[in-house]
Design a protein around this motif. Sequence first.
Motif, short mmCIF file in Angstrom:
data_model
loop_
_atom_site.label_atom_id
_atom_site.label_comp_id
_atom_site.label_asym_id
_atom_site.label_seq_id
_atom_site.Cartn_x
_atom_site.Cartn_y
_atom_site.Cartn_z
N PHE A 23 0.86 -1.18 0.00
CA PHE A 23 0.00 0.00 0.00
C PHE A 23 0.90 1.23 0.00
O PHE A 23 1.93 1.25 0.66
CB PHE A 23 -0.92 0.00 1.23
N SER A 24 0.49 2.24 -0.75
CA SER A 24 1.30 3.45 -0.88
C SER A 24 0.41 4.67 -0.88
O SER A 24 -0.72 4.63 -1.37
CB SER A 24 2.12 3.39 -2.18
N ARG A 25 0.95 5.76 -0.37
CA ARG A 25 0.25 7.04 -0.45
C ARG A 25 0.23 7.55 -1.89
O ARG A 25 -0.56 8.39 -2.25
CB ARG A 25 0.97 8.08 0.40
N ARG A 26 1.15 7.06 -2.68
CA ARG A 26 1.36 7.55 -4.03
C ARG A 26 0.99 6.48 -5.05
O ARG A 26 1.33 5.33 -4.90
CB ARG A 26 2.83 7.92 -4.23
N ALA A 27 0.31 6.92 -6.12
CA ALA A 27 -0.01 6.01 -7.22
C ALA A 27 1.05 6.07 -8.30
O ALA A 27 1.03 5.28 -9.23
CB ALA A 27 -1.37 6.36 -7.80
N ALA A 28 1.97 7.02 -8.19
CA ALA A 28 3.04 7.17 -9.18
C ALA A 28 4.38 7.03 -8.46
O ALA A 28 4.48 7.32 -7.27
CB ALA A 28 2.94 8.54 -9.84
N PRO A 29 5.38 6.60 -9.17
CA PRO A 29 6.71 6.49 -8.54
C PRO A 29 7.18 7.83 -8.00
O PRO A 29 6.84 8.86 -8.58
CB PRO A 29 7.60 6.01 -9.69
N PRO A 30 7.92 7.84 -6.94
CA PRO A 30 8.34 6.68 -6.17
C PRO A 30 7.22 6.21 -5.23
O PRO A 30 6.58 7.01 -4.57
CB PRO A 30 9.54 7.20 -5.37
N ILE A 31 7.02 4.92 -5.21
CA ILE A 31 6.02 4.31 -4.34
C ILE A 31 6.55 4.35 -2.91
O ILE A 31 7.73 4.15 -2.66
CB ILE A 31 5.74 2.86 -4.78
N CYS A 32 5.66 4.62 -1.95
CA CYS A 32 6.05 4.67 -0.54
C CYS A 32 6.35 3.27 -0.03
O CYS A 32 5.67 2.31 -0.41
CB CYS A 32 4.92 5.26 0.30
N HIS A 33 7.31 3.16 0.83
CA HIS A 33 7.65 1.86 1.42
C HIS A 33 7.56 1.91 2.95
O HIS A 33 8.15 1.08 3.62
CB HIS A 33 9.06 1.44 1.00
N ASP A 34 6.82 2.89 3.46
CA ASP A 34 6.76 3.06 4.91
C ASP A 34 5.45 2.58 5.53
O ASP A 34 5.19 2.84 6.69
CB ASP A 34 7.00 4.53 5.26
N LEU A 35 4.64 1.86 4.75
CA LEU A 35 3.37 1.36 5.26
C LEU A 35 3.46 -0.17 5.37
O LEU A 35 4.22 -0.80 4.64
CB LEU A 35 2.23 1.77 4.33
N PRO A 36 2.66 -0.75 6.26
CA PRO A 36 2.69 -2.21 6.38
C PRO A 36 2.32 -2.88 5.06
O PRO A 36 1.57 -2.34 4.26
CB PRO A 36 1.63 -2.50 7.44
#
Length: 156
Positions: A96-109
Amino acid sequence: MAAGGSSQLAEVAGALYTWLRAPRVSELVTQWPFLETWEPAEAYERGEAVPVRWRRLRESAGRRQDAALHELVEAAFAQPRLRALSPGQSMHWVTFSRRAAPPICHDLPRVMAIGDGCFRVRFADGRLQDVYGATEAVAVVVGGLPDDAVPDPSCM
């Protein structure tokens, strides 16, 4: 958001010139037929990237012979907080990411099926938690979301 190739230098230069003027991807590929685009790129420009990403993930999970993945994706989709985020899949993990475009978030479970009805949740700090059942795994993911886990409107 568009790709292609041409042996004609004038076409390539023209496409680059057009691209630098920041047209919509649909205009770019219409003007330069050697270029191609794909649905997520056009959805991003329409502001519909997250719903399209969810639809594509759900369709993909439904086509596979992996009932656990399908159950997991559907359970995640049922959760409004997760449905607002951009979903993805990487190396068996549903992300799951806050962003739909790169860079994708990697701080969510993130979560993955590990067999026999069990799922593994990985938190941003590296902790792992194994749980039984897709609904329970999704509850752990939602419980592990930081308060600021909301979509980034500039990347939807």
